[in-house]
Design a protein around this motif. Structure first.
Motif, short mmCIF file in Angstrom:
data_model
loop_
_atom_site.label_atom_id
_atom_site.label_comp_id
_atom_site.label_asym_id
_atom_site.label_seq_id
_atom_site.Cartn_x
_atom_site.Cartn_y
_atom_site.Cartn_z
N CYS A 19 6.93 1.66 0.77
CA CYS A 19 5.88 1.32 1.85
C CYS A 19 4.78 1.70 1.55
O CYS A 19 4.28 2.86 1.20
N CYS A 20 3.92 0.88 1.14
CA CYS A 20 2.45 1.02 0.47
C CYS A 20 1.47 1.68 1.66
O CYS A 20 1.67 1.39 2.85
N CYS A 62 6.69 -5.43 0.57
CA CYS A 62 5.19 -4.59 0.66
C CYS A 62 4.73 -5.18 -0.75
O CYS A 62 3.32 -5.46 -0.38
N PRO A 77 8.45 -8.25 6.35
CA PRO A 77 7.33 -7.40 5.64
C PRO A 77 6.54 -6.47 6.75
O PRO A 77 5.83 -5.59 6.38
#
Length: 316
Positions: A30-31, A120, A172
């Motif tokens: 998860c950015c 992501c 997303p």
């Protein structure tokens, strides 16, 4: 952005700072906002362009960037945190430039679930565009035609979509929500700008290509195989006019970020709905049709971008 170390990982050093770039696939990461900020700052330091329009080009459609002037190009592998395109017809670079007086950025190739990327990673560039000041996103891809009225070479304005992977939890926006990008529960009933959709029809009329332009519902499947006859028939029952393996994640994140979205799909093959049909879809055919329609699409996109700038349509 944390990624597992692998033989495909690379690092990029600048100004005494080294970054491990996201050139690995399949990371269920998860950015973080810091990841997006780092990439954005790197790009802003490398180019004087400040794009207002981003154009995401699918298979064989990267030629749309060729008409830009004052161009500056960056390979994905040289950009911190960017994935790499692995699909034929996706050149794998960002092109900054001007269309008339409008600063734009083109993605010559984008990313897919079937390549092994997480969502992501697939949608990472869209949030970069948001932080760079982009206001409108044009997403252009190749699709298979389900509607009996569609012909190969037609250009479909996307009025709505069905996100089949999203139904299965491949979405997303799953995971922690960052309010700096958007709200937890964004509305998607108006994902595609009505103003921009209407503008496509007007521009198509002016260019004498209105007969090529359709409007319909696009369905995303994960791929990479083309659909079975039974699957295609099911999609018809669901109300889909075309089907493809991309674009919906980027549209969803763009809408979440408050960006104005236009989606266009080039019909590159007729989806088989009959077991007796001999023709079989293939990727080479997709690329051939994209090349055939490149000039029309270039003219259409050039005038669309110019007209958006002239009319100063609100970004909603």
């Amino acid at each position: 952005m944390s990624t597992a170390t692998s033989p495909s990982s690379s690092s990029l050093c600048s100004g005494g700072i080294c970054w491990v770039t996201m050139h690995t696939k399949g990371s269920p990461c998860c950015c973080s906002f810091d990841d997006y900020k780092l990439t954005t700052e790197w790009l802003l330091n490398q180019t004087a362009h400040r794009p207002k329009v981003a154009v995401i080009c699918g298979s064989g459609l990267g030629l749309l960037a060729d008409r830009a002037t004052n161009k500056q190009t960056f390979r994905y592998q040289d950009i911190p945190n960017f994935p790499i395109s692995t699909v034929p017809g996706h050149e794998g670079c960002l092109v900054f430039g001007l269309f008339g007086e409008t600063p734009c950025v083109f993605m010559k190739g984008h990313f897919h679930l079937y390549e092994g990327y997480s969502l992501c990673q697939v949608t990472f560039p869209v949030r970069i565009f948001k932080l760079m000041g982009v206001e409108s996103v044009l997403v252009i891809n190749a699709c298979g035609g389900l509607c009996s009225d569609f012909q190969v070479g037609d250009i479909m304005i996307i009025k709505d979509h069905i996100n089949l992977p999203g139904f299965a939890g491949q979405h997303p926006l799953c995971g922690p929500n960052d309010e700096r990008f958007g709200i937890r529960f964004p509305c998607m009933s108006d994902a595609y700008s009505k103003d921009l959709r209407a503008l496509v029809g007007q521009v198509g009329q002016e260019l004498g290509v209105r007969d090529l332009i359709r409007e319909g519902v696009y369905c995303m499947v994960s791929g990479p195989n083309f659909e079975t006859v039974a699957e295609a028939r099911m999609l018809m029952v669901l109300g889909c006019d075309s089907v493809g393996m991309s674009m919906v994640p980027e549209v969803t994140v763009a809408k979440h970020c408050g960006l104005r979205v236009l989606g266009l799909s080039l019909v590159t093959n007729k989806v088989s709905l009959d077991y007796s049909r001999e023709e079989k879809p293939n990727h080479d055919e997709v690329l051939e049709i994209c090349e055939m329609r490149a000039e029309v699409l270039q003219k259409l996109i050039t005038r669309l971008i110019s007209r958006c700038q002239q009319q100063n349509i609100n970004t909603h």
